[in-house]
Design an enzyme around this catalytic site. Structure first.
Site, PDB file in Angstrom:
ATOM      1  N   GLY A  30      46.378  47.549 -19.054  1.00  0.00           N
ATOM      2  CA  GLY A  30      47.131  48.787 -19.046  1.00  0.00           C
ATOM      3  C   GLY A  30      46.575  49.843 -18.128  1.00  0.00           C
ATOM      4  O   GLY A  30      47.094  50.951 -18.087  1.00  0.00           O
TER       5      GLY A  30
ATOM      6  N   GLY B  86      44.211  43.708 -15.270  1.00  0.00           N
ATOM      7  CA  GLY B  86      44.723  42.712 -14.323  1.00  0.00           C
ATOM      8  C   GLY B  86      44.859  43.391 -12.985  1.00  0.00           C
ATOM      9  O   GLY B  86      44.061  43.222 -12.073  1.00  0.00           O
TER      10      GLY B  86
ATOM     11  N   ARG C  84      58.017  42.586  -6.836  1.00  0.00           N
ATOM     12  CA  ARG C  84      57.894  43.785  -7.673  1.00  0.00           C
ATOM     13  C   ARG C  84      58.913  44.869  -7.339  1.00  0.00           C
ATOM     14  O   ARG C  84      59.425  45.554  -8.219  1.00  0.00           O
ATOM     15  CB  ARG C  84      56.492  44.397  -7.546  1.00  0.00           C
ATOM     16  CG  ARG C  84      55.340  43.465  -7.843  1.00  0.00           C
ATOM     17  CD  ARG C  84      54.017  44.205  -7.932  1.00  0.00           C
ATOM     18  NE  ARG C  84      53.965  45.029  -9.109  1.00  0.00           N
ATOM     19  CZ  ARG C  84      53.953  46.345  -9.100  1.00  0.00           C
ATOM     20  NH1 ARG C  84      53.954  46.990  -7.949  1.00  0.00           N
ATOM     21  NH2 ARG C  84      53.928  47.023 -10.227  1.00  0.00           N
TER      22      ARG C  84
ATOM     23  N   TYR D 258      61.294  45.659 -10.366  1.00  0.00           N
ATOM     24  CA  TYR D 258      60.945  46.872 -11.133  1.00  0.00           C
ATOM     25  C   TYR D 258      61.083  48.156 -10.331  1.00  0.00           C
ATOM     26  O   TYR D 258      60.564  49.198 -10.762  1.00  0.00           O
ATOM     27  CB  TYR D 258      59.484  46.820 -11.612  1.00  0.00           C
ATOM     28  CG  TYR D 258      58.937  45.501 -12.042  1.00  0.00           C
ATOM     29  CD1 TYR D 258      59.489  44.808 -13.119  1.00  0.00           C
ATOM     30  CD2 TYR D 258      57.834  44.943 -11.404  1.00  0.00           C
ATOM     31  CE1 TYR D 258      58.953  43.597 -13.521  1.00  0.00           C
ATOM     32  CE2 TYR D 258      57.285  43.742 -11.808  1.00  0.00           C
ATOM     33  CZ  TYR D 258      57.861  43.072 -12.864  1.00  0.00           C
ATOM     34  OH  TYR D 258      57.319  41.882 -13.259  1.00  0.00           O
TER      35      TYR D 258
ATOM     36  N   CYS E 291      68.917  35.970   0.968  1.00  0.00           N
ATOM     37  CA  CYS E 291      70.367  36.181   0.951  1.00  0.00           C
ATOM     38  C   CYS E 291      70.770  36.906  -0.325  1.00  0.00           C
ATOM     39  O   CYS E 291      71.505  36.350  -1.167  1.00  0.00           O
ATOM     40  CB  CYS E 291      71.091  34.852   1.069  1.00  0.00           C
ATOM     41  SG  CYS E 291      70.751  34.091   2.643  1.00  0.00           S
ATOM     42  N   GLU E 292      70.289  38.080  -0.527  1.00  0.00           N
ATOM     43  CA  GLU E 292      70.583  38.889  -1.710  1.00  0.00           C
ATOM     44  C   GLU E 292      70.503  40.351  -1.309  1.00  0.00           C
ATOM     45  O   GLU E 292      69.571  40.747  -0.600  1.00  0.00           O
ATOM     46  CB  GLU E 292      69.519  38.656  -2.802  1.00  0.00           C
ATOM     47  CG  GLU E 292      69.331  37.217  -3.175  1.00  0.00           C
ATOM     48  CD  GLU E 292      69.747  36.887  -4.594  1.00  0.00           C
ATOM     49  OE1 GLU E 292      70.173  37.806  -5.325  1.00  0.00           O
ATOM     50  OE2 GLU E 292      69.643  35.709  -4.940  1.00  0.00           O
TER      51      GLU E 292
HETATM   52  N1  LLP Z   1      46.780  41.566 -21.039  1.00  0.00           N
HETATM   53  C1  LLP Z   1      47.960  41.014 -21.346  1.00  0.00           C
HETATM   54  C2  LLP Z   1      48.119  40.328 -22.630  1.00  0.00           C
HETATM   55  C3  LLP Z   1      49.018  41.097 -20.455  1.00  0.00           C
HETATM   56  O1  LLP Z   1      50.188  40.546 -20.768  1.00  0.00           O
HETATM   57  C4  LLP Z   1      48.849  41.769 -19.229  1.00  0.00           C
HETATM   58  C5  LLP Z   1      49.953  41.876 -18.295  1.00  0.00           C
HETATM   59  C6  LLP Z   1      47.587  42.316 -18.938  1.00  0.00           C
HETATM   60  C7  LLP Z   1      46.576  42.201 -19.874  1.00  0.00           C
HETATM   61  C8  LLP Z   1      47.281  43.008 -17.640  1.00  0.00           C
HETATM   62  O2  LLP Z   1      48.089  44.051 -17.397  1.00  0.00           O
HETATM   63  P1  LLP Z   1      47.889  44.941 -16.100  1.00  0.00           P
HETATM   64  O3  LLP Z   1      46.685  45.789 -16.345  1.00  0.00           O
HETATM   65  O4  LLP Z   1      47.691  44.035 -14.975  1.00  0.00           O
HETATM   66  O5  LLP Z   1      49.143  45.690 -15.998  1.00  0.00           O
HETATM   67  N2  LLP Z   1      54.476  41.817 -13.164  1.00  0.00           N
HETATM   68  C9  LLP Z   1      54.356  43.191 -13.631  1.00  0.00           C
HETATM   69  C10 LLP Z   1      53.278  43.343 -14.675  1.00  0.00           C
HETATM   70  C11 LLP Z   1      53.426  42.462 -15.850  1.00  0.00           C
HETATM   71  C12 LLP Z   1      52.241  42.549 -16.741  1.00  0.00           C
HETATM   72  C13 LLP Z   1      52.290  41.513 -17.779  1.00  0.00           C
HETATM   73  N3  LLP Z   1      51.134  41.533 -18.603  1.00  0.00           N
HETATM   74  C14 LLP Z   1      54.100  44.102 -12.421  1.00  0.00           C
HETATM   75  O6  LLP Z   1      54.066  43.615 -11.302  1.00  0.00           O
HETATM   76  O7  LLP Z   1      53.972  45.301 -12.600  1.00  0.00           O
END
Ligand code: LLP
Length: 411
Positions: free
Chosen positions: A227, A272, A309, A313, A340-341
């Protein structure tokens, strides 16, 4: 806001992005090892509390070379699928360093984790029952959903009543009954409500999870999830989260909750994107310039198969234009891809200098959920990945797909 053409050149440690494209092809993901390591260290130094773990959420970027560096930096990992577990093990993580945070997985996938000694977290009463039948007397963790959600777009919010994730606190009696029924030991609880830039909201989530933790005596760890976002709009003046203050607050919560429990619990965070977003730039090439009814389009090879992304989003990524300084007014330009979108865009109405065919663009902060969400849509090969090592040398860490790669699984 003037889109600087030079401020990020430090990122390349003396290499010219135009030469990188010439050497490795376009589009291209470029990573910087120094920045990746620094972000790992920001997280491992977040708190002075001694029993603290950083589980890198590898879904953000699973490149094995980057995972190897994360191991060197002392990180553990959160995986969300057997495939991610296989990648993490291949990179050298020990099974005990992995935490499989599952959502709607099959009994076979649960068995996969058990057979490899990877602790599993399930996030529904129904999945807990499946696990109990499969592994009576075993160890388990549970993902709760305290009600808070966060994120810059509804598709990235993973907490609250509108999302599929986690167990709401009202189900604690059912959870306890199943733990007893199957003799399961609840080792830890976790949550993840989405990524955003407010430390206040993150800490609200911490309090929420601690209040759920008070219902269970057996816990050895509490995992506050990911987060931590990054400032994606630096060119617009966006600032990073204040990690010093956040870390101090976390330390207080962890110390006082361990005292309350009378044991030194382990606490985990799961960044992440914070680890891998800023170490990555996506380079691409402009192939076409046009206007439709007064709207300017720069057509590139950066389709949403390369970076999803922005389409999924409406995410903002700062953009740089490389090459010699150019004359002319900045004007609102749509940066679009080659799929093609019509939803295929990298930026809408971005104030950019005059562009022309052959220009190289850098899409900044693309190291997280960039390559890992790329696809072969329209049978376009996924790009190569190159790492700029700390000493400035270049290392190809993933080759571009070939057209043959895309046919290989079809019988
Ligand atoms: N822990 C869990 C259980 C998660 O599902 C996630 C991300 C994280 C940690 C790490 O979250 P972060 O700090 O990276 O946001 N594809 C989307 C983000 C999807 C995140 C899914 N879960 C994007 O590009 O913003």
């Amino acid at each position: 806001m003037n889109t600087s053409v030079t401020h990020k050149l430090n990122f390349y440690q003396g290499h010219n992005p135009i030469d990188l494209i010439a050497a490795y092809g376009s589009p291209l993901y470029v990573y910087n090892e120094k920045i990746f390591r620094q972000r790992c260290r920001d997280m491992t130094n977040l708190t002075t509390y001694p029993h603290f773990k950083v589980n890198y959420a590898i879904k953000a970027n699973t490149n094995l070379t980057l995972l190897g560096i994360a191991i060197e930096e002392g990180l553990c990992a959160d995986v969300s699928s057997p495939g991610e577990a296989v990648a993490a093990l291949a990179a050298g993580f020990a099974p005990s360093d992995l935490f499989f945070i599952a959502n709607n997985i099959s009994a076979e996938e649960m068995a996969f984790a058990m057979e490899r000694g990877i602790l599993l977290s399930v996030d529904s009463v129904s999945q807990l029952e499946t696990y109990g039948k499969l592994n009576p007397g075993g160890e388990i963790a549970l993902r709760f959903n305290g009600g808070i959600g966060g994120g810059h777009h509804e598709n990235v919010i993973t907490g609250g009543d509108e999302t599929k994730f986690g167990i709401r606190a009202v189900y604690i009696p059912e959870v306890k009954a199943l733990l007893t029924k199957y003799g399961l030991k609840l080792k830890g609880i976790n949550h993840h409500f989405g990524s955003q830039n407010s430390k206040e909201l993150y800490l609200e989530g911490v309090e929420e999870l601690l209040s759920i933790a008070r219902h269970f005596d057996s816990l050895e760890f509490i995992d506050f999830g990911g987060g931590f976002s990054i400032p994606y709009n630096k060119q617009g003046g966006e600032a990073p989260m204040d990690f010093v203050v956040l870390g101090q607050s976390l330390t207080k919560y962890m110390e006082s909750f361990s005292k309350e429990c009378g044991k030194p619990l382990t606490y985990i965070v799961e960044p992440g994107r914070y680890i891998s977003a800023e170490c990555g730039v996506l380079l691409g090439t402009v192939h076409s310039i046009k206007e439709n009814g007064g709207n300017k389009f720069a057509g590139t090879d950066l389709g949403f198969s390369v970076l999803a992304r922005t389409t999924l989003y409406e995410s903002h990524h700062d953009i740089e234009v490389y090459g010699s300084p150019r004359d002319g007014e900045y004007s609102p330009t749509n940066i679009v891809g080659n799929q093609c979108e019509s939803g295929d865009y990298i930026a809408k109405s971005r104030l950019l200098p005059p562009l022309s065919e052959g220009d190289i663009l850098g899409i900044l902060d693309a190291g997280a959920y960039g390559y890992s969400m790329s696809s072969q849509y329209n049978h376009r090969p996924r790009p190569a990945e190159v790492l700029i090592r700390e000493d400035g040398s270049l290392q190809l860490i993933r080759r571009r797909d070939t057209y043959e790669d895309m046919l290989i699984n079809m019988l």
